[in-house]
Enzyme design. Structure first.
Site, short mmCIF file in Angstrom:
data_model
loop_
_atom_site.label_atom_id
_atom_site.label_comp_id
_atom_site.label_asym_id
_atom_site.label_seq_id
_atom_site.Cartn_x
_atom_site.Cartn_y
_atom_site.Cartn_z
N ASP B 12 0.86 -1.18 0.00
CA ASP B 12 0.00 0.00 0.00
C ASP B 12 0.89 1.23 0.00
OD1 ASP B 12 -2.47 1.49 0.24
OD2 ASP B 12 -1.89 1.91 2.31
N SER B 13 0.29 2.35 -0.34
CA SER B 13 1.02 3.62 -0.29
C SER B 13 1.40 4.00 1.14
CB SER B 13 0.16 4.73 -0.90
OG SER B 13 -1.02 4.88 -0.14
N CYS B 75 -4.25 -1.35 -2.18
CA CYS B 75 -4.28 0.09 -2.42
C CYS B 75 -5.10 0.29 -3.69
CB CYS B 75 -2.85 0.58 -2.61
SG CYS B 75 -2.71 2.29 -3.19
N GLU B 154 -2.87 9.08 7.67
CA GLU B 154 -1.42 8.82 7.80
C GLU B 154 -0.80 9.60 8.96
OE1 GLU B 154 0.87 6.82 6.13
OE2 GLU B 154 -0.71 5.87 4.95
N CYS B 186 -10.78 3.38 -1.13
CA CYS B 186 -9.39 3.64 -0.73
C CYS B 186 -9.22 2.90 0.58
CB CYS B 186 -9.15 5.14 -0.53
SG CYS B 186 -7.54 5.52 0.24
N HIS B 188 -7.41 3.34 3.02
CA HIS B 188 -7.27 4.17 4.22
C HIS B 188 -8.63 4.49 4.85
CE1 HIS B 188 -3.25 4.95 2.56
NE2 HIS B 188 -2.90 5.46 3.72
#
Lengths: 271, 271
Positions: B12-13, B75, B154, B186, B188
């Site tokens: 994932d990012s 992701c 994040e 997404c 996240h």
């Protein structure tokens, strides 16, 4: 024709696989379907494993010859003994009904008390136990063969008083220390579902291994980029039976709620 | 080592893919996990597609070099632009998060009004619309980029008042003619799920594309006979980040409810 536009093949010893087809028609409305029920040699349950493997190969070959992009062994007895071999030898994706049903049962069970009902062949193979215990060694699995269920379904008596009596008597051994999850480990059994649920009680979760298989089918159609996106050709379902087309049409028409149904009699296995 | 005993890789990012790992730990308790979050270069959302492809290749290569039996591109931004290429070129099974999320949304929606929220990159790629409309041409799909969501997650502020304000303001355009199903496009976003659900109202079904992906992962582990049945070695989860191990450990420890967490800093992409 692009392989995406080919039908998905379903094979079963008789009409049981129609419970998988019903779910496939609901979840995958764009897919063409070819179905083969080996009604003339049904039930498979009491047959020796090697014979079931041979019959399953004959069905597989017949549908591959017609042209299919994927094969669903929509029969627990055949899955138990023939899936690995067929999957290894044909060049289209092949899935059976036991892994999806096992996975779903493990998700559903809270107490870890899982029971499996199936044909003698399926129970004897112990494939469900193996799948369940490999993934979750702490569950307790009981299996019960229900040899009278398939004939009741194939003779279109699955809502009759006789069916109720047979189901109640057969499932009696499960009524002590009841499981919280019962796997319908034969694709014929969902036709008896209301009766089975009534006998077991509403607190027991029934797992329809065939319906669960359609989730896997969707996943694999995506994974292998095999979805049919062509809407120019209207969707087709074609059914083959080695038995009486009339009896097959009666059961399938009711179960799938289809007014017209293309059913063709075929012969398998040489002379 | 048998390939069955190798870990499953997740990329994932940043920390978003942990929402997929959390579900994988629940559904697949026997599997070892290797995770790589490219925190130093997060967010991927605003980056050009070609750069996202390049970064995703670097992550893939890193985990393949460690030894993995399967790769989950956890992701959405990377799935949208890199899945097909990576899947075609590596010799282990690779899955992304968009197809499972789309399938699940089509099952959940009753009105056919589906909305997708994601990064700019995911929205620009229109991959969700394509997936949804190819399978079900009658649904109506709206997409909304939410570029502020990933930085909030994040920076470990995903329960803060700031997060609430940002979510409410960003989702405002969806409040007229509300969808009945909202895809969290997404990985996240599930960390913001309580806030998103609160803003959208309890009548909107939220689809966690990452969690849905774990169903596909289970199916494919079965299909490719890749399940880990070895219980002699205790299960391991190892995490790599290109950013701060401390920040990663704080978020991951909370989210996965793990007291100790092996997190290693690595560098990707040459000098």
């Amino acid at each position: 024709m692009l392989s995406n536009e080919l039908p998905i093949g379903f094979i079963d010893s008789g009409v049981g696989g129609l419970t998988v087809v019903k779910e496939a028609m609901r979840q995958l409305p764009n897919e063409h379907i070819l179905y083969l029920g080996d009604t003339a040699r049904c039930p498979y349950g009491p047959r020796p494993a090697q014979q079931v493997v041979e019959f399953t190969w004959q069905m597989t070959q017949f549908l591959i010859d017609q042209g299919i992009k994927m094969l669903v062994i929509a029969c627990n007895t055949a899955t138990a003994v023939a899936l690995d071999e067929i999957k290894a030898k044909v060049d289209i994706p092949v899935i059976g009904v036991i892994q999806p049903g096992s996975r779903s049962a493990l998700k559903a069970s809270h107490t870890g008390e899982i029971a499996v009902i199936g044909t003698e062949g399926t129970v004897k193979s112990a494939t469900y136990e193996k799948e369940l215990l490999e993934k979750s060694p702490d569950v307790h699995v009981r299996s019960l063969a229900c040899p009278k269920f398939v004939p009741v379904v194939e003779s279109n008596q699955f809502t009759s008083p006789v069916a109720k009596k047979i189901v109640a008597e057969t499932l009696a051994p499960l009524m002590y220390n009841k499981p919280d999850t019962l796997i319908l480990g034969c694709t014929h059994y969902p036709l008896l579902r209301p009766i089975i649920q009534n006998v077991m009680g509403s607190d027991v979760t029934l797992i329809d291994s065939g319906a669960e298989t359609v989730n896997d089918l969707s996943t694999l159609l995506d994974y292998f980029n095999l979805n049919n996106y062509d809407r120019k050709v209207s969707k087709t379902c074609k059914f083959y039976t080695t038995g009486s087309p009339k009896m097959f049409r009666d059961i399938a028409g009711d179960w799938l709620d289809l007014k017209t149904l293309e059913v063709e009699h075929i012969h398998l296995g040489g002379k």
